[in-house]
Design an enzyme around this catalytic site. Sequence first.
Site, PDB file in Angstrom:
ATOM      1  N   SER A   1       0.825  -1.209   0.000  1.00  0.00           N
ATOM      2  CA  SER A   1       0.000   0.000   0.000  1.00  0.00           C
ATOM      3  C   SER A   1       0.858   1.257   0.000  1.00  0.00           C
ATOM      4  O   SER A   1       0.334   2.368   0.019  1.00  0.00           O
ATOM      5  CB  SER A   1      -0.943  -0.001   1.215  1.00  0.00           C
ATOM      6  OG  SER A   1      -0.220  -0.205   2.408  1.00  0.00           O
TER       7      SER A   1
ATOM      8  N   ASN B   1      -2.397  -2.643  13.146  1.00  0.00           N
ATOM      9  CA  ASN B   1      -3.858  -2.487  13.049  1.00  0.00           C
ATOM     10  C   ASN B   1      -4.348  -1.220  13.752  1.00  0.00           C
ATOM     11  O   ASN B   1      -5.172  -0.481  13.204  1.00  0.00           O
ATOM     12  CB  ASN B   1      -4.565  -3.719  13.618  1.00  0.00           C
ATOM     13  CG  ASN B   1      -4.258  -4.962  12.802  1.00  0.00           C
ATOM     14  OD1 ASN B   1      -3.711  -4.865  11.706  1.00  0.00           O
ATOM     15  ND2 ASN B   1      -4.581  -6.130  13.343  1.00  0.00           N
TER      16      ASN B   1
ATOM     17  N   HIS C   1     -39.441  22.583 -12.546  1.00  0.00           N
ATOM     18  CA  HIS C   1     -39.421  21.734 -13.750  1.00  0.00           C
ATOM     19  C   HIS C   1     -38.608  22.375 -14.874  1.00  0.00           C
ATOM     20  O   HIS C   1     -38.848  22.100 -16.050  1.00  0.00           O
ATOM     21  CB  HIS C   1     -40.844  21.442 -14.268  1.00  0.00           C
ATOM     22  CG  HIS C   1     -41.799  21.000 -13.204  1.00  0.00           C
ATOM     23  ND1 HIS C   1     -42.051  19.675 -12.917  1.00  0.00           N
ATOM     24  CD2 HIS C   1     -42.539  21.712 -12.310  1.00  0.00           C
ATOM     25  CE1 HIS C   1     -42.913  19.592 -11.927  1.00  0.00           C
ATOM     26  NE2 HIS C   1     -43.224  20.811 -11.523  1.00  0.00           N
TER      27      HIS C   1
ATOM     28  N   SER D   1     -11.916  26.153 -27.597  1.00  0.00           N
ATOM     29  CA  SER D   1     -11.921  24.932 -28.397  1.00  0.00           C
ATOM     30  C   SER D   1     -10.774  25.018 -29.383  1.00  0.00           C
ATOM     31  O   SER D   1     -10.460  26.095 -29.894  1.00  0.00           O
ATOM     32  CB  SER D   1     -13.244  24.821 -29.151  1.00  0.00           C
ATOM     33  OG  SER D   1     -13.094  23.978 -30.276  1.00  0.00           O
TER      34      SER D   1
ATOM     35  N   LYS E   1     -15.779  29.399 -29.249  1.00  0.00           N
ATOM     36  CA  LYS E   1     -16.202  28.725 -28.022  1.00  0.00           C
ATOM     37  C   LYS E   1     -15.582  29.279 -26.750  1.00  0.00           C
ATOM     38  O   LYS E   1     -14.421  29.673 -26.726  1.00  0.00           O
ATOM     39  CB  LYS E   1     -15.834  27.243 -28.114  1.00  0.00           C
ATOM     40  CG  LYS E   1     -16.587  26.517 -29.194  1.00  0.00           C
ATOM     41  CD  LYS E   1     -17.969  26.097 -28.744  1.00  0.00           C
ATOM     42  CE  LYS E   1     -17.884  24.693 -28.186  1.00  0.00           C
ATOM     43  NZ  LYS E   1     -19.152  24.297 -27.610  1.00  0.00           N
TER      44      LYS E   1
ATOM     45  N   ASN F   1     -15.876  27.466 -23.205  1.00  0.00           N
ATOM     46  CA  ASN F   1     -16.490  26.313 -22.534  1.00  0.00           C
ATOM     47  C   ASN F   1     -16.334  26.394 -21.022  1.00  0.00           C
ATOM     48  O   ASN F   1     -15.280  26.780 -20.518  1.00  0.00           O
ATOM     49  CB  ASN F   1     -15.860  25.018 -23.053  1.00  0.00           C
ATOM     50  CG  ASN F   1     -16.204  24.767 -24.511  1.00  0.00           C
ATOM     51  OD1 ASN F   1     -17.285  25.144 -24.964  1.00  0.00           O
ATOM     52  ND2 ASN F   1     -15.276  24.179 -25.239  1.00  0.00           N
TER      53      ASN F   1
ATOM     54  N   GLU G   1     -18.132  22.034 -15.457  1.00  0.00           N
ATOM     55  CA  GLU G   1     -18.419  20.651 -15.879  1.00  0.00           C
ATOM     56  C   GLU G   1     -17.626  19.648 -15.048  1.00  0.00           C
ATOM     57  O   GLU G   1     -18.118  18.561 -14.724  1.00  0.00           O
ATOM     58  CB  GLU G   1     -18.084  20.483 -17.362  1.00  0.00           C
ATOM     59  CG  GLU G   1     -19.016  21.274 -18.266  1.00  0.00           C
ATOM     60  CD  GLU G   1     -18.491  21.310 -19.694  1.00  0.00           C
ATOM     61  OE1 GLU G   1     -18.951  20.495 -20.497  1.00  0.00           O
ATOM     62  OE2 GLU G   1     -17.613  22.132 -19.998  1.00  0.00           O
TER      63      GLU G   1
ATOM     64  N   TYR H   1      -9.660  -6.783  12.237  1.00  0.00           N
ATOM     65  CA  TYR H   1      -9.036  -6.309  11.005  1.00  0.00           C
ATOM     66  C   TYR H   1      -8.965  -7.398   9.943  1.00  0.00           C
ATOM     67  O   TYR H   1      -8.646  -8.553  10.230  1.00  0.00           O
ATOM     68  CB  TYR H   1      -7.604  -5.826  11.313  1.00  0.00           C
ATOM     69  CG  TYR H   1      -6.869  -5.328  10.079  1.00  0.00           C
ATOM     70  CD1 TYR H   1      -6.999  -4.016   9.650  1.00  0.00           C
ATOM     71  CD2 TYR H   1      -6.061  -6.191   9.334  1.00  0.00           C
ATOM     72  CE1 TYR H   1      -6.342  -3.570   8.516  1.00  0.00           C
ATOM     73  CE2 TYR H   1      -5.403  -5.750   8.191  1.00  0.00           C
ATOM     74  CZ  TYR H   1      -5.542  -4.428   7.792  1.00  0.00           C
ATOM     75  OH  TYR H   1      -4.892  -3.993   6.666  1.00  0.00           O
TER      76      TYR H   1
ATOM     77  N   GLN I   1      -7.431  -2.350   3.797  1.00  0.00           N
ATOM     78  CA  GLN I   1      -6.399  -1.535   3.152  1.00  0.00           C
ATOM     79  C   GLN I   1      -6.984  -0.789   1.938  1.00  0.00           C
ATOM     80  O   GLN I   1      -6.419   0.195   1.475  1.00  0.00           O
ATOM     81  CB  GLN I   1      -5.235  -2.439   2.726  1.00  0.00           C
ATOM     82  CG  GLN I   1      -4.062  -1.711   2.115  1.00  0.00           C
ATOM     83  CD  GLN I   1      -2.844  -2.605   2.027  1.00  0.00           C
ATOM     84  OE1 GLN I   1      -2.181  -2.856   3.025  1.00  0.00           O
ATOM     85  NE2 GLN I   1      -2.552  -3.120   0.843  1.00  0.00           N
TER      86      GLN I   1
ATOM     87  N   LYS J   1      -8.368   3.472   1.715  1.00  0.00           N
ATOM     88  CA  LYS J   1      -7.698   4.774   1.620  1.00  0.00           C
ATOM     89  C   LYS J   1      -7.833   5.473   0.277  1.00  0.00           C
ATOM     90  O   LYS J   1      -8.112   6.671   0.221  1.00  0.00           O
ATOM     91  CB  LYS J   1      -6.208   4.614   1.956  1.00  0.00           C
ATOM     92  CG  LYS J   1      -5.985   4.311   3.420  1.00  0.00           C
ATOM     93  CD  LYS J   1      -4.558   3.933   3.725  1.00  0.00           C
ATOM     94  CE  LYS J   1      -4.503   3.024   4.922  1.00  0.00           C
ATOM     95  NZ  LYS J   1      -5.127   1.699   4.713  1.00  0.00           N
TER      96      LYS J   1
HETATM   97  N1  ARG Z   1      -1.226  -1.403   5.121  1.00  0.00           N
HETATM   98  C1  ARG Z   1      -2.204  -1.887   6.050  1.00  0.00           C
HETATM   99  C2  ARG Z   1      -3.517  -1.146   5.829  1.00  0.00           C
HETATM  100  O1  ARG Z   1      -3.495  -0.157   5.176  1.00  0.00           O
HETATM  101  C3  ARG Z   1      -1.758  -1.667   7.440  1.00  0.00           C
HETATM  102  C4  ARG Z   1      -2.297  -2.619   8.425  1.00  0.00           C
HETATM  103  C5  ARG Z   1      -1.733  -3.943   8.211  1.00  0.00           C
HETATM  104  N2  ARG Z   1      -2.112  -4.843   9.230  1.00  0.00           N
HETATM  105  C6  ARG Z   1      -1.976  -6.168   9.074  1.00  0.00           C
HETATM  106  N3  ARG Z   1      -2.346  -6.910  10.044  1.00  0.00           N
HETATM  107  N4  ARG Z   1      -1.518  -6.672   7.976  1.00  0.00           N
HETATM  108  O2  ARG Z   1      -4.560  -1.561   6.282  1.00  0.00           O
END
Ligand code: ARG
Length: 459
Positions: free
Chosen positions: A24, A111, A157, A278, A284, A286, A291, A318, A323, A326
């Site tokens: 991640s 976690n 309307h 454009s 134009k 725009n 938008e 967890y 993950q 995010k």
């Molecule tokens: N990269 C993980 C996340 O974003 C962090 C937590 C990982 N925890 C684990 N037990 N593997 O959730």
Amino acid sequence: MSNAMWGGRFTSSPDSIMEEINASIGFDQRLAAQDIAGSKAHAAMLAQRGIVSAADVAAIQAGLDRIAGEIEAGTFTFSRALEDIHMNVESRLAEIIGDAAGRLHTARSRNDQVALDFRLWVRDTLDAVDAALHDLQLALSEKALAHADSVMPGFTHLQSAQPVTLGHHLMAYVEMIARDRGRFSDARRRMNESPLGAAALAGTSYPIDRHAVAQALGFDRPTANSLDSVSDRDFALEALSAAAICAVHLSRFAEEIVLWATPQFGFASLSDRFSTGSSIMPQKRNPDAAELVRGKSGRVIGDLIGLLVVMKGLPLAYSKDMQEDKEGTFDALDALALTIPAMAGMVRDLSPDLERMKAAAGSGFSTATDLADWLVQKLDMPFRQAHHVTGRIVALAAEAGTTLEALPLAAMQGVEPRITAAVFDVLGADRSVASRTSFGGTAPANVRAQAEAWLAKLG
Ligand code: ARG
């Protein structure tokens, strides 16, 4: 080589696709500042409670500060093999300070660490969203005050309904945004509890002080249940829900700006700063910014739905599915970080065509309700009957291809003989607007008072 952080029971390294799907760091490096702040608060508490020596914690703090500097300077090398921001930071800390780095993770798990970092990020970002919305309310209220008596058509309307003022229309969005801000601040208040110290899921046997860590990080209190602390993402879901509603408000206004800026409506033009040309059609202008505000609302709504679906089947506590919380949240709040100031800029630069708006306000028999009300008030006619009589007069005007104001009195008297020339007083759009003095109505004096009250409140 197996993973240095958790590889004790492993004999070989992960498959490259395992490493790729698991990592991640590509997106959670945005949590670096929060990760370091959380680690510093945790380390300080470990020293205070005598869990780790003061000397080791001093080294940890200095190392974390150095890492913060490296990340800020762009000299930090993020490694995919180290999975995430938490392990990237800790591994670099070991390079800098050696073995003492291994004590930082005492009484903590990734976690509760990630739950903390993400909460801090969302909290910080909601503060920035609130400031941007405050500025948009200012832009709208200032423009509304300047146009408290600029008459324009009001629609239902998307058909001409009754005249309103541009100021009144803009103030409608000030109210919507006030509720958006309320939703964000409710979410912020509820999320402001520290999950750190929940550890993996069950809490910890170390004599930690969760209250002290919570306080150091600006939380109101620690979360009450360790399982809940590491399992739930409703703080992000609430932020996304509020973001989605806010994005829908911005999108509706953006749609109106797109309409107003067409040559066919011609109610307002956007500045060069918020328009594009454009490459083939030289005439134009725009409304791309509007938008994109409208378009990005689709992403924000999708981000909310995406996280709801990720979470819906997860047993406590967890799971790695989490993950996936995010990127969508970053995406949605990044979208707001662009769309809110874009709207504020467009509002500040918007130049309404007052003549055209006023002419449009008087078209489409928009003062028919005023005529019906006149029949009620002056002739004591029941409203239903007045509605019917007015409908017949509107039909005459439509047939003659004229407006209510321009229809000869004799024609009106052909439908209702008691109508007098005094009726013309209420058939103009200006008069119509001025008469709407009920609380919250569009009369210019109301609008001016509303805009002034908001400007005073916004400071
Ligand atoms: N990269 C993980 C996340 O974003 C962090 C937590 C990982 N925890 C684990 N037990 N593997 O959730």
